[in-house]
Design an enzyme around this catalytic site. Structure first.
Site, PDB file in Angstrom:
ATOM      1  CE  LYS A 146       0.808   1.392   4.307  1.00 44.76           C
ATOM      2  NZ  LYS A 146       1.033   2.547   4.679  1.00 44.76           N
ATOM      3  CB  THR A 197      -1.735   4.751   3.094  1.00 44.72           C
ATOM      4  OG1 THR A 197      -1.935   3.821   4.428  1.00 44.72           O
ATOM      5  CG2 THR A 197      -0.346   5.363   2.962  1.00 44.72           C
TER       6      THR A 197
HETATM    7  O1  LIG Z   1       1.370   2.900   7.497  1.00 47.03           O
HETATM    8  C1  LIG Z   1       0.996   4.072   7.740  1.00 47.03           C
HETATM    9  C2  LIG Z   1      -0.552   4.250   7.980  1.00 47.03           C
HETATM   10  O2  LIG Z   1      -1.071   2.897   8.201  1.00 47.03           O
HETATM   11  C3  LIG Z   1       1.502   5.413   7.581  1.00 47.03           C
HETATM   12  O3  LIG Z   1       1.761   5.674   6.266  1.00 47.03           O
HETATM   13  P1  LIG Z   1       3.137   6.444   5.939  1.00 47.03           P
HETATM   14  O4  LIG Z   1       4.333   5.639   5.878  1.00 47.03           O
HETATM   15  O5  LIG Z   1       2.866   6.762   4.268  1.00 47.03           O
HETATM   16  O6  LIG Z   1       2.850   7.682   6.516  1.00 47.03           O
END
Ligand SMILES: O=C(CO)COP(=O)(O)O
Ligand SMILES: NC(=O)C1=CN([C@@H]2O[C@H](COP(=O)(O)OP(=O)(O)OC[C@H]3O[C@@H](n4cnc5c(N)ncnc54)[C@H](O)[C@@H]3O)[C@@H](O)[C@H]2O)C=CC1
Length: 334
Positions: free
Chosen positions: A191, A248
C-alpha cells in the site's frame, strides 16, 4: 503481558508505545539518539515526531538497548524496514528468551526480497510462531491524538496474538487477530507503493475517479502477489489490506502519499526526500524490492512497476499515466 520494549522512537514507535501504556502495559521505549530519550524522560514529549502528545507515566525512555530489552515479554520493532536487519543484529544477544518479536515495519527488504517477519526470524534465530506483525490503517499522528482506530495483529500462533491484543487494547485502539502473516505484511508493504501513485495523481491535479481507480487496481495487484505467495485472499478485504490502503492513499498525513504528490507536482526524488525531513517513505525503496519479487514469482504489478520507474529511472509521472492507460485491454479479473 506486563512489560514491553519498543525499539525505535520515531512516529509509529512512539505512538504505539503510548497505545501499550494507555492499555495498562508498562513500556520502555528505546531511542537511537540519547537526547530524544532524555527529552521524553524530562518533558514526556517526543518533540521531533509527536510534539502535541504527552506520553503517559508508565512509559519510560532510554538510549540503552539492554535496559529497554531486560525483562520484556514482547519486543516491538519500530525502525524502518531497510535498517531492521542491522538494528536487530545489534540487539540480538540482549533479546529475552521466548519474547514475542513484533514488527511494525511495512516493507520488503532490498536484495533479499524478504518480508519483515522473515528478516526477524532469520536474524533473531527464532521460530515463525514467535514473530508477530502489526498492520492496519494506523497513521501515527491520529492514534497519538487518541482517534478511534482498528488494526490487525498477525501471528501464526493465535494465542501469542491474543496476548499481544490484550496488551494493546484500549478505549481508542482496537486490534483484531489474524493468523495470515503473509497477507498482512504484503498489504502493509504494497500500500505504500500504491499511495505514492495516488500522491502523484493528486500532484498532477487528478480527482477522485483517478484515486479510486488506482486504489482498486492497486489492491488487485497486491492480492495477485498475495495469492502467489500463499496469503488468504480475504485478508486483502480487511484492515491490513483495503483498510490501510484507503487510509494511506487518502491522507495528507501519509509520508508516502505526500512524497508522491511532490513528484506529481514536478519535484525531483531528491527534493521530495529533502522535504520529508528524514522521516521514512517506505514505498520509495519497497517499490523496487516488490517489483523484483513480482518478477521472480511471475506476477504482473503494473502500478508498482511504474512507481519504480518514476522513483528510480527518471520517468515523468505524466508519462506513467499514459503508460498505464495504454496497456493492453483485459478483463477485470484476469
Ligand atoms: O502505514 C501508515 C498508515 O497505516 C503510515 O503511512 P506513511 O508511512 O505513508 O506515513
Ligand atoms: N508513521 C506511521 O504512521 C506508521 C509507520 N509504520 C511503519 O513503521 C516503520 C517505522 O516508521 P516510523 O516510525 O513512521 O518512521 P520514523 O522515520 O518516524 O522513525 C524511524 C525510527 O527508527 C530509528 N532508527 C533506528 N535505526 C535507524 C537507522 N539506521 N536509520 C534510520 N532510522 C533508524 C529512528 O531513529 C527513528 O526513531 C516503517 O516501516 C513504517 O512504514 C506503520 C504504521 C504507521
Amino acid at each position: 503481558m506486563k512489560r514491553v520494549a519498543v525499539m525505535g522512537a520515531g512516529s509509529w514507535g512512539t505512538a504505539f508505545a503510548k497505545v501499550l501504556a494507555d492499555s495498562g502495559t508498562d513500556v520502555v521505549l528505546w531511542a537511537r539518539r540519547a537526547e530524544v530519550a532524555d527529552e521524553i524522560t524530562r518533558s514526556r514529549v517526543n518533540p521531533g515526531y509527536l510534539p502535541d502528545t504527552v506520553l503517559p507515566a508508565n512509559l519510560a525512555a532510554t538510549h540503552d538497548p539492554a535496559k529497554a530489552l531486560a525483562g520484556a515479554e514482547a519486543v516491538v520493532l519500530g525502525v524502518p524496514s531497510q535498517t531492521l536487519r542491522a538494528n536487530l543484529a545489534q540487539w540480538r544477544s540482549a533479546l529475552p528468551a521466548g519474547a514475542t518479536l513484533v514488527s511494525l515495519a511495512k516493507g520488503v527488504e532490498l536484495g533479499t526480497l524478504k518480508r519483515m517477519s522473515e528478516v526477524v526470524r532469520e536474524v533473531a534465530g527464532v521460530p515463525e510462531d514467535q514473530v508477530a506483525v502489526v498492520s492496519g490503517p494506523n497513521l501515527a499522528k491520529e492514534i497519538a491524538a487518541e482517534q478511534p482506530t482498528a488494526t490487525v495483529i498477525a501471528c501464526t500462533d493465535h494465542d501469542r496474538a491474543v496476548d499481544l491484543q490484550h496488551a494493546c487494547s484500549n478505549s481508542y485502539f482496537r486490534p483484531y487477530t489474524n493468523v495470515d502473516v503473509v497477507g498482512c505484511e504484503l498489504g502493509g508493504a504494497c500500500k505504500n507503493v500504491i499511495a505514492l501513485a495516488c500522491g502523484m495523481a493528486a500532484g498532477l491535479g487528478f480527482g477522485d475517479n483517478t484515486m479510486a481507480s488506482i486504489i482498486t487496481r492497486g489492491l488487485a495487484e497486491t492480492a495477485r502477489m498475495g495469492a502467489a505467495l500463499g496469503a488468504d485472499p480475504l485478508t486483502f478485504a480487511g484492515l491490513a489490506g483495503l483498510g490501510d490502503l484507503v487510509a494511506t492513499c487518502a491522507s495528507p498525513l501519509s509520508r508516502n502519499r505526500s512524497f508522491g504528490e511532490r513528484l506529481g507536482r514536478g519535484d525531483t526524488v531528491a527534493q521530495a526526500q529533502e522535504a520529508a525531513h528524514g522521516q521514512v517513505a517506505e514505498g520509495v525503496k519497497s517499490c523496487s524490492s516488490i517489483r523484483e519479487l513480482a518478477a521472480r514469482i511471475g506476477v504482473d504489478m503494473p502500478i508498482t512497476d511504474g512507481v519504480h520507474r518514476v522513483c528510480h529511472d527518471g520517468l515523468d509521472p505524466r508519462a506513467l499515466t499514459t503508460a498505464l492507460l495504454g496497456r493492453e485491454r483485459k478483463a477485470e479479473r484476469q
